[in-house]
Design a protein around this motif. Sequence first.
Motif, short mmCIF file in Angstrom:
data_model
loop_
_atom_site.label_atom_id
_atom_site.label_comp_id
_atom_site.label_asym_id
_atom_site.label_seq_id
_atom_site.Cartn_x
_atom_site.Cartn_y
_atom_site.Cartn_z
N GLN A 131 -1.07 -8.92 7.26
CA GLN A 131 -2.42 -7.62 7.07
C GLN A 131 -2.60 -6.44 7.92
OE1 GLN A 131 -5.21 -8.29 5.63
NE2 GLN A 131 -3.96 -10.24 4.59
N GLU A 132 -1.36 -6.90 8.75
CA GLU A 132 -0.79 -5.53 9.66
C GLU A 132 -0.09 -4.33 8.65
OE1 GLU A 132 1.67 -3.93 13.40
OE2 GLU A 132 1.99 -6.22 12.52
N VAL A 133 0.55 -5.24 7.55
CA VAL A 133 1.58 -4.03 6.65
C VAL A 133 -0.07 -3.57 5.57
CG1 VAL A 133 3.27 -3.72 5.05
CG2 VAL A 133 3.32 -5.02 6.50
N PHE A 134 -0.30 -3.67 5.34
CA PHE A 134 -2.10 -3.81 4.48
C PHE A 134 -2.69 -2.54 4.90
CE2 PHE A 134 -1.48 -8.29 2.39
CZ PHE A 134 -0.50 -7.65 0.82
N LYS A 135 -3.26 -2.99 6.19
CA LYS A 135 -3.83 -2.44 6.71
C LYS A 135 -3.36 -0.58 7.65
CE LYS A 135 -7.21 -5.36 8.05
NZ LYS A 135 -7.22 -6.77 8.92
N LYS A 136 -2.05 -0.13 7.58
CA LYS A 136 -1.64 0.10 8.56
C LYS A 136 -1.02 1.16 7.83
CE LYS A 136 -2.08 -1.06 13.49
NZ LYS A 136 -1.52 -1.73 14.38
N GLY A 137 -0.03 0.37 6.59
CA GLY A 137 1.34 1.08 6.06
C GLY A 137 0.47 1.92 4.47
N GLN A 138 1.33 2.35 4.26
CA GLN A 138 1.59 3.06 2.99
C GLN A 138 1.57 2.14 1.76
OE1 GLN A 138 3.95 6.26 3.80
NE2 GLN A 138 2.36 7.99 3.94
N SER A 139 1.14 2.32 0.97
CA SER A 139 1.59 1.34 -0.64
C SER A 139 1.66 2.04 -2.02
CB SER A 139 -0.21 0.52 -1.37
OG SER A 139 -1.23 1.51 -1.57
N PHE A 140 2.53 1.95 -3.09
CA PHE A 140 3.20 2.81 -3.96
C PHE A 140 2.94 2.02 -4.52
CE2 PHE A 140 4.53 4.63 -0.18
CZ PHE A 140 4.45 5.81 -0.81
N ALA A 141 3.00 1.34 -5.79
CA ALA A 141 3.42 1.03 -7.32
C ALA A 141 3.36 2.09 -8.86
CB ALA A 141 1.59 0.29 -8.09
N ASN A 142 3.76 0.75 -9.00
CA ASN A 142 4.16 1.57 -10.73
C ASN A 142 3.64 0.56 -11.64
OD1 ASN A 142 6.59 -1.50 -10.49
ND2 ASN A 142 7.90 0.53 -11.27
N ARG A 143 4.44 -0.07 -12.96
CA ARG A 143 3.09 -1.21 -13.72
C ARG A 143 3.75 -2.65 -13.83
NH1 ARG A 143 1.22 0.97 -18.85
NH2 ARG A 143 1.39 2.26 -19.01
N GLN A 144 5.46 -2.99 -12.05
CA GLN A 144 5.50 -4.14 -12.16
C GLN A 144 5.22 -4.31 -10.93
OE1 GLN A 144 7.20 -1.38 -14.03
NE2 GLN A 144 7.24 -2.62 -16.26
N ASN A 171 15.39 1.17 4.84
CA ASN A 171 15.89 2.78 6.52
C ASN A 171 15.50 0.63 6.89
OD1 ASN A 171 14.87 2.94 8.80
ND2 ASN A 171 13.21 3.94 7.99
N PRO A 172 16.15 0.53 7.63
CA PRO A 172 15.95 -1.42 8.17
C PRO A 172 15.05 -0.93 9.58
CG PRO A 172 18.03 0.51 10.12
CD PRO A 172 17.50 1.26 8.76
N ALA A 173 14.24 -0.17 9.84
CA ALA A 173 13.23 -0.43 10.51
C ALA A 173 12.03 -0.04 10.18
CB ALA A 173 13.36 0.88 12.05
N MET A 174 11.57 -1.13 8.81
CA MET A 174 10.19 -0.91 8.99
C MET A 174 10.15 -2.38 7.98
SD MET A 174 9.63 1.98 7.34
CE MET A 174 9.29 2.77 5.49
N ASP A 175 9.09 -2.19 7.39
CA ASP A 175 8.38 -4.20 6.69
C ASP A 175 8.40 -3.36 5.06
OD1 ASP A 175 9.06 -5.46 9.35
OD2 ASP A 175 7.10 -5.41 9.22
N TYR A 176 8.21 -4.59 4.47
CA TYR A 176 8.19 -4.16 3.31
C TYR A 176 6.94 -5.79 2.62
CZ TYR A 176 11.73 -0.70 3.39
OH TYR A 176 12.81 0.53 3.51
N VAL A 177 5.91 -5.23 1.88
CA VAL A 177 5.43 -6.15 1.18
C VAL A 177 5.36 -5.72 -0.42
CG1 VAL A 177 3.06 -7.08 0.60
CG2 VAL A 177 3.95 -6.84 3.05
N ILE A 178 6.17 -6.17 -1.00
CA ILE A 178 5.82 -6.19 -2.61
C ILE A 178 5.20 -7.08 -3.18
CG2 ILE A 178 7.45 -6.62 -4.17
CD1 ILE A 178 8.59 -5.27 -1.13
N ILE A 179 4.09 -7.10 -3.75
CA ILE A 179 3.37 -8.10 -4.28
C ILE A 179 3.47 -7.29 -6.54
CG2 ILE A 179 0.92 -7.93 -5.50
CD1 ILE A 179 0.46 -6.37 -2.93
N ALA A 180 3.87 -8.72 -7.02
CA ALA A 180 4.31 -8.59 -8.69
C ALA A 180 2.71 -8.00 -8.87
CB ALA A 180 5.32 -9.74 -8.30
N ARG A 181 3.20 -7.38 -10.47
CA ARG A 181 1.41 -8.14 -11.23
C ARG A 181 2.74 -8.67 -12.42
NH1 ARG A 181 0.22 -1.38 -10.90
NH2 ARG A 181 -1.57 -1.54 -9.02
#
Length: 116
Positions: free
Chosen positions: A14-27, A76-86
């Motif tokens: 939830q923290e990543v979703f609320k405070k982070g940035q999102s980027f997307a492609n088709r997948q 970048n090692p100082a990051m959290d990533y959340v990947i959502i598959a389509r």
Amino acid sequence: MKKEFRIKKNKDFQEVFKKGQSFANRQFVVYKLSKKNQDHFRIGLSVSKKIGNAVTRNRIKRYIRQAFLELELHLNPAMDYVIIARKPVSDMSYEEVLNSLKHVLKIAKIIIKKNE
């Protein structure tokens, strides 16, 4: 992938979703959030039941984890990533998943083009 490299708790997602940035492609949709005092990146995976059965979802998650292990030196090692598959990911091979992830990570400026 080691446990300390994973995001498991809902609070962290939830923290990543609320405070982070999102980027997307088709997948994929990728969220990134900078964490100052973290010495390695963490990754959270979300693969919906709409994508397929448990075997398909687990295969997709294995592919994504392996892709991140290959790209580890370019992240970048100082990051959290959340990947959502389509949905289109369910029919892709590992190479296609890797190329698609590279594409969306370049869009997010997480990796640069010369690191292929």
